[in-house]
Each structure stands twice: as C-alpha cells, then as structure tokens.
Design an enzyme around this catalytic site. Structure first.
Site, short mmCIF file in Angstrom:
data_model
loop_
_atom_site.label_atom_id
_atom_site.label_comp_id
_atom_site.label_asym_id
_atom_site.label_seq_id
_atom_site.Cartn_x
_atom_site.Cartn_y
_atom_site.Cartn_z
N GLY A 100 38.87 45.99 40.44
CA GLY A 100 38.89 47.54 41.61
C GLY A 100 38.19 47.05 42.81
O GLY A 100 38.03 45.70 43.65
N LEU B 38 39.31 48.71 45.80
CA LEU B 38 39.99 48.74 45.99
C LEU B 38 40.16 48.77 47.55
O LEU B 38 39.47 49.59 47.86
CB LEU B 38 41.09 49.14 45.48
N HIS C 197 44.69 45.05 48.26
CA HIS C 197 45.15 45.47 47.23
C HIS C 197 46.63 46.65 47.04
O HIS C 197 47.77 46.29 46.76
CB HIS C 197 44.43 46.11 46.11
N GLN D 225 34.14 35.97 33.55
CA GLN D 225 34.54 34.89 34.83
C GLN D 225 33.64 34.68 35.74
O GLN D 225 33.29 34.75 36.76
CB GLN D 225 35.68 35.47 35.00
N GLY E 56 47.09 37.44 44.84
CA GLY E 56 47.18 37.25 45.97
C GLY E 56 46.96 35.79 46.17
O GLY E 56 46.64 35.30 45.92
O1 PAF Z 1 41.65 38.57 41.03
C1 PAF Z 1 41.17 39.25 40.61
O2 PAF Z 1 40.48 40.66 40.90
C2 PAF Z 1 41.21 39.08 39.23
O3 PAF Z 1 39.70 37.23 38.75
C3 PAF Z 1 41.45 39.17 37.71
C4 PAF Z 1 42.75 38.86 38.31
C5 PAF Z 1 42.04 40.49 37.96
C6 PAF Z 1 41.02 38.52 36.83
O4 PAF Z 1 40.13 39.41 36.40
#
Ligand code: PAF
Length: 276
Positions: free
Chosen positions: A24, A26, A30, A57, A143
C-alpha cells in the site's frame, strides 16, 4: 474492481492473472507495476493487486506500526489504475495465531540488505509465497528498485517450483532522480532535498566504470564521496556485486551492479544501478 478481504472469496479463473503485490501507500512506482501487469495480462487477462503490510518483514521496533495505510486513497488508486481484483486481507486472515511455518532463502539473503535487516527476506518470501497460493497468478510484477528482493523471489520460484513468471519492472524516479518509494514520505523537507544523493552517487560510480575504471574499490570510493557531501546521509552499505549472486566483486564484470542503502534519520532508502 472487486475488493476481497478473505481468501475464500478469491475467484478461480481461467483468465491469465498477473499479480502486483504491494504494502500500500501507493505511488507512481506502483502505477508502473500495474501498467506492466496489465500489458502482461493482455486484453483477456486480469490484474490482481494485493495490499498487505506484512509484519513478518519488519524488525522489532521498526516502522511496522507507523507504516502509512491510506486505505481509501489506495483503493481509489487501484480502481483508477485499472486493477480488476484487489486483495486486502487483515492480519488474522493472513496469519493464524499459531502460525509456525516460514520460507527462508539462504544464499542471496545473506548479502546487502540481508546483513542489516536479519529476517527481512524470510518475511518477504513467506508472505509472497502465501499470496501466490491464495491468488494463483500466472505472473507477478516486482520493482527493480528492490533488486535483492526480486532476485530472491526469482530464486524462490525456481527452487520451490512455482509455475509463475516473475517480471522485473524498471525503477520509477522523481524528477530529481530519487527512486519512488512509500518511505519517501517519512523524509523531512531538508532530508528530501538531500535524498537524490543516492542516485547521484550511483550515477557517478557508473560514470567512472564506463570511463574504464575496473577496480570495485575505486568505483565505490568515488560513489562514497558523493554520499559524504550530503550532511544528513548516513551510509548503511555501498557495494559493487555480481547481479546474479549478489556477492561482492573486486573487479567489474559484465554482470555487475552497484547497490546502496542510506539512512536519513530513521528512514532507510535503497537504490541500485547496473553497470554495462
Ligand atoms: O515490495 C514490497 O512492497 C513488499 O516487500 C512485498 C513484495 C509486497 C511483500 O510484502
């Protein structure tokens, strides 16, 4: 656009489905991923996007809580970008309370960002594998700004036999060269002014390499001088690596990449450049 919040409602389809996984907040970067997904899906295919801020993460005490979540704006963004299916699950939909399995890549993840963000790529692999299982895409777009992430996802897809094409999308930049990132909005006005130094340092490294310099340490030293000119920039790493293995090189090879991570206050920005 259909917005889905639970796994059970994700439609099974015979159409070619191309996924854009996101967290998100964005932005134009994106938009480009969605555009590439649309192209890859073709007229008859469909574009799915996911928005999920994945706690796995983030480091403990990191920016998970304060990560921007402009829900209404993001939904509108996806709608006007032409997304067909938006998957935005809650935490409990994605992770059972006693969730106990994760996916770990053990080679590429030890380099670059992996050194300063232990466990980060484990979290990324785990959530991306789950999104792949839930949404069953034929292809997914990531990306190239997050070059290491892209390499690790490709490795995961290869090693775990996902039948999914991984498409890399070129980095989208602001007019002053700063790579678009959701985290740019954390920057103060002065930090934002200095942040294009990442791109400037990479460009300078690439320039001396193109001029014939082959020594990695000389190229890195040149790029580092550019970072050092910015008083607010604190270097996390600056490395010249093999783009396949992500291992550091002493001498430039055909498939070389300069990658760097720089802190402005608490905000950590990354970028990279391929050497031709
Ligand atoms: O690049 C990201 O936005 C995140 O690491 C992903 C790939 C959506 C995983 O949570």
């Amino acid at each position: 656009m259909e917005t889905l919040r639970t796994i059970a409602r994700v439609p099974i389809t015979v159409k070619r489905r191309v996924l854009v996984p996101t967290m998100g907040a964005l932005h134009r970067g994106h938009l480009e991923l969605i555009r590439i997904a649309r192209e890859a899906a073709g007229k008859e295919g469909e574009v799915a996007a996911s928005i999920f801020v994945n706690p796995l993460q983030f480091a403990p005490g990191g920016d998970y809580e304060k990560y921007p979540r402009p829900e209404t704006d993001d939904e509108e963004f996806c709608r006007s970008a032409g997304v067909d299916i938006l998957f935005r699950p809650s935490l409990d939909v994605m992770y059972a309370a006693d969730f106990s399995i994760a996916i770990e890549e053990n080679s590429l993840s030890t380099a670059l960002c992996g050194k300063s963000r232990p466990g980060h790529f484990r979290g990324v692999c785990t959530v991306v594998a789950k999104l792949f299982h839930v949404l069953v895409p034929d292809a997914a777009v990531f990306g190239e700004k997050d070059f290491q992430q892209l390499a690790i996802i490709r490795r995961m897809v290869r090693d775990l036999n996902f039948q999914i094409e991984i498409i890399g999308a070129p980095t989208v930049r602001e007019s002053d060269g700063l790579a678009c990132s959701s985290r740019n909005q954390y920057l103060s006005a002065t930090e934002r002014q200095q942040a294009p130094v990442l791109r400037a340092a990479l460009a300078e490294g690439a320039r001396v390499a193109a001029g014939g310099e082959r020594s990695a340490s000389a190229i890195i030293a040149t790029a580092r001088k550019v970072i050092d000119m910015s008083p607010l920039a604190r270097l996390d790493y600056l490395e010249l690596v093999n783009a396949d293995t992500l291992q550091p090189l002493e001498i430039v090879q055909p498939n070389s990449l300069i990658a760097l991570a720089v802190f402005f206050g608490q905000t950590r920005l990354i970028d990279n450049i391929r050497l031709s």
